[in-house]
Every structure is written in C-alpha cells, then in structure tokens.
Write an enzyme that holds these catalytic residues in place. Sequence first.
Site, PDB file in Angstrom:
ATOM      1  N   GLN A  12      -5.103  -3.239  -2.384  1.00 22.21           N
ATOM      2  CA  GLN A  12      -4.490  -2.257  -3.282  1.00 22.21           C
ATOM      3  C   GLN A  12      -4.404  -2.750  -4.720  1.00 22.21           C
ATOM      4  O   GLN A  12      -4.355  -1.941  -5.656  1.00 22.21           O
ATOM      5  CB  GLN A  12      -3.091  -1.897  -2.782  1.00 22.21           C
ATOM      6  CG  GLN A  12      -3.061  -1.113  -1.491  1.00 22.21           C
ATOM      7  CD  GLN A  12      -3.601   0.294  -1.631  1.00 22.21           C
ATOM      8  OE1 GLN A  12      -3.557   0.892  -2.706  1.00 22.21           O
ATOM      9  NE2 GLN A  12      -4.139   0.842  -0.552  1.00 22.21           N
TER      10      GLN A  12
ATOM     11  N   GLY B 157     -14.289  -2.122  -0.792  1.00 23.71           N
ATOM     12  CA  GLY B 157     -14.964  -1.346  -1.813  1.00 23.71           C
ATOM     13  C   GLY B 157     -14.412   0.038  -2.057  1.00 23.71           C
ATOM     14  O   GLY B 157     -14.328   0.486  -3.208  1.00 23.71           O
ATOM     15  N   HIS B 158     -14.019   0.735  -1.010  1.00 25.90           N
ATOM     16  CA  HIS B 158     -13.728   2.158  -1.175  1.00 25.90           C
ATOM     17  C   HIS B 158     -12.411   2.436  -1.887  1.00 25.90           C
ATOM     18  O   HIS B 158     -12.109   3.582  -2.200  1.00 25.90           O
ATOM     19  CB  HIS B 158     -13.761   2.872   0.186  1.00 25.90           C
ATOM     20  CG  HIS B 158     -12.604   2.563   1.079  1.00 25.90           C
ATOM     21  ND1 HIS B 158     -11.564   3.449   1.253  1.00 25.90           N
ATOM     22  CD2 HIS B 158     -12.326   1.502   1.862  1.00 25.90           C
ATOM     23  CE1 HIS B 158     -10.692   2.927   2.107  1.00 25.90           C
ATOM     24  NE2 HIS B 158     -11.138   1.750   2.495  1.00 25.90           N
TER      25      HIS B 158
ATOM     26  N   CYS C 203       0.909   7.324  12.279  1.00 32.38           N
ATOM     27  CA  CYS C 203       0.985   8.377  13.286  1.00 32.38           C
ATOM     28  C   CYS C 203       0.505   7.841  14.626  1.00 32.38           C
ATOM     29  O   CYS C 203      -0.479   7.116  14.692  1.00 32.38           O
ATOM     30  CB  CYS C 203       0.116   9.573  12.895  1.00 32.38           C
ATOM     31  SG  CYS C 203       1.065  10.962  12.261  1.00 32.38           S
TER      32      CYS C 203
ATOM     33  N   ASN D 108       0.805  -1.221   0.000  1.00 34.08           N
ATOM     34  CA  ASN D 108       0.000   0.000   0.000  1.00 34.08           C
ATOM     35  C   ASN D 108       0.838   1.270   0.000  1.00 34.08           C
ATOM     36  O   ASN D 108       0.352   2.325  -0.403  1.00 34.08           O
ATOM     37  CB  ASN D 108      -0.944   0.008   1.206  1.00 34.08           C
ATOM     38  CG  ASN D 108      -0.196  -0.147   2.514  1.00 34.08           C
ATOM     39  OD1 ASN D 108       0.429  -1.189   2.753  1.00 34.08           O
ATOM     40  ND2 ASN D 108      -0.266   0.851   3.381  1.00 34.08           N
TER      41      ASN D 108
END
Length: 398
Positions: free
Chosen positions: A190, A211-212, A340, A162
Amino acid sequence: MTTENGPAHYLDHAATTPMVPAAVEAMTAQLVTAGNPSSLHASGRQARRVVEESRETIAQAIDCRPGEVVFTSGGTESDNLAIKGLYWSRREGDPARRRILASAVEHHAVLDPMEWLARAEDAEVELLPVDHTGRLDLDAARAAIERDPASVALISLMWANNEVGTIQPVAEVVALAHAHGIPVHTDAVQALGSVPIDFAASGVDAMTLTGHKVGGPFGAGVLIVRRDLDLVALVHGGGQERDIRSGTLDTPAIAGLAAAIELAVKRQAEHATHLAELRDDLVRRVVEVVPDAHLHGAPLESRDARLPGNAHLGFPGCEGDSLLMLLDARGIECSTGSACSAGVAQPSHVLLAMGCTDDAARHSLRFSFGHTSTAADVDAVVEAIGPVVERARAARRA
C-alpha cells in the site's frame, strides 16, 4: 453504472488501480514477441535482457541491489514466501526459533500463512497490539522481543495499513529486532508510490511489493530479499530467481511491473500532494453532510502518520455493506475494507484491534484515491452520501 472508460466514480484504488499507459505500452510490446528468459538462443537472450533491465529499473527505484529483486506473482505470494521461507530457514538453524511476531492489523496475506504455520509447523504466532489509530504499540513489541529473543524466528510489520492507511514504525521495529539478530519483513504494497520507500535505508530484510496497486499488471510482484538472507523456497523446479522462486518468468508482466514502479516512485511526491488534497476535501465535506461520521486512523493533520489517498469513515447506525451497495447503484465504487466469509460480512479485524466495538467495525467505508481520481469523484460522494446514509439507517431500523 459505468462509462466507456470504466466506473463513473472509482474510489477503490487501494484494492487495485487502472494500469498506467507506460505499463501498458511496456507490457504489450513484449506480448507479441517469443522467447523464454531461460533459453540460450537469441529470442531467449532478448527476453532475459528485458527481465534483467526491468530488475535494474526496480532496484534503482527502490534503492536495492538488482540481485535482491525476486519476481513473484504478486503480494500474496511474496508475503507467503517471506513468512514461510524465513520461518523454515530460521528453524533449520535453530529449532527453538518458533515465535513469529506481527502486528494485529496485518493483511490476511500475512496473517493466514502465519496461522497455517501455527497449525502445520508448530509455530507460535504472537499478534502485537496497536493503538486507537492502528499504529503498533512499540513498548509491547519491545517486551515481546526481549522476553525471549532467541526464540523469535522473524517479525513482520506492514509499512502502511491497507484499511485505515496508518503508517507503521518500521524503522523503530528494525532497530529493536536487529539488536537481537532477528530478521524483519514488511509488506509495503500500500505504501509504494504514496510515501517514500527506500529498501536500503529502511533496514528491513525482506519487502513485499505488487504491480496492480501502482498502475502495473495483475499477477506480477516482487519480494526484495537481502543477499545474505536465507529463504527456503515454496516452489521448486527450474531454479529461477536465485533458486528462491522457480517458474518461467513472465517477461511481459515484468516489463509492465517495472514501468509502473519506476513511474510511481518518480511521481510520488506530486501524487501524494494531489491525493491528500482530494482526501481532505472528501472527509471535510462528508462530515458536514453527515455530522456523526468520523475518520478512522491517524488525524488528517498528521501527514506523516497516514497514507495520503486513504479516507476510512465510520457511519453510525449503518451497515457498511448496505452503504457500499447503495453507493454502487449511484455509480460510486468504494470498499468496506472488511473480510467476507461465505457471503456473511465479518467485522474488520483491523478496527477491532484498534478498539472499535463489533458494531463500529461494521459501519465503515474505505474511500481510496489514485492516479485517475478527480474533484468530480469527491463531488459525487458528497452529493450521494446524505441520502444513502439516511436510507441505510432506515433499512437497519426496519
């Protein structure tokens, strides 16, 4: 900076991509209807028909059996179900199967459940090394398997990374694993829509999709599970999805998911060519403006070794977060690709595994292209990158 249609220059499609009209249409058509797919009345049967037709659409696109398609809430749930479900199932069959093998560059949706299993369930997690491009070291994988194959519960290897876009040798790992009866899971989130994906031909035992990333809705994903593979469920309740994943099925989201996957697979070759052209142009022109900028991952010439829409670039003397915010102020949205924690930027575990120094792992940006990307996006980055890098370097020296 945004326009009526969203960000002026969106270059973070690896994080999420806008929904395609076909998915929006399929999803909204179901949002105004009633019916639980588990109900026996007419409305329930109609909802069930939509779900099963969507399952068949996905199965045809990915080349698997409809019964192997298990609907989930997305990539993270699918990865957790595969990792934990396989581990528990394999341990039930033989308590000596405690080892989980995975590449050192897996997504945290794979790494974190493995780490949890190590803490809570006595698993032994072994992260396999990669080379300087982020590709799995097959000799190391072979050695890890053959050291004690009977103790290996499962292997997880992403189809494509990714962060840097490197494509992994999934078929080779499947061959190594299956010689010893070890199941293999792959996170193909990916890769879907960017490179050819064939579940049956790949030989993997479980595959994660969402899906997104391909123009579908958030909160809808799939774990493709071979019919003869035993998984222990994470969620118990109504017994939906082969009793692997209980819960009321989200008919509208599933309809949108199927439409997006079908379109992504249908357009894959044309889409990949378009993305690669934009990506190559971006890398070439950015390096002309910032001569010491460099590409992470496989070389651009190695078309089969990296995703077509990924450009992961390092900018020495800069902090990735500073670059990101300076570009964002100019209406250009990209990613550092790093994790992060509590607001403190951490060096990318992917770049560290590839042999980058801690400093080098902090000075990078990921530009990722998608179905809405145009040459104007490349032009905007090229125009902005020189002044942005100069300002970021000055800020670091101060």
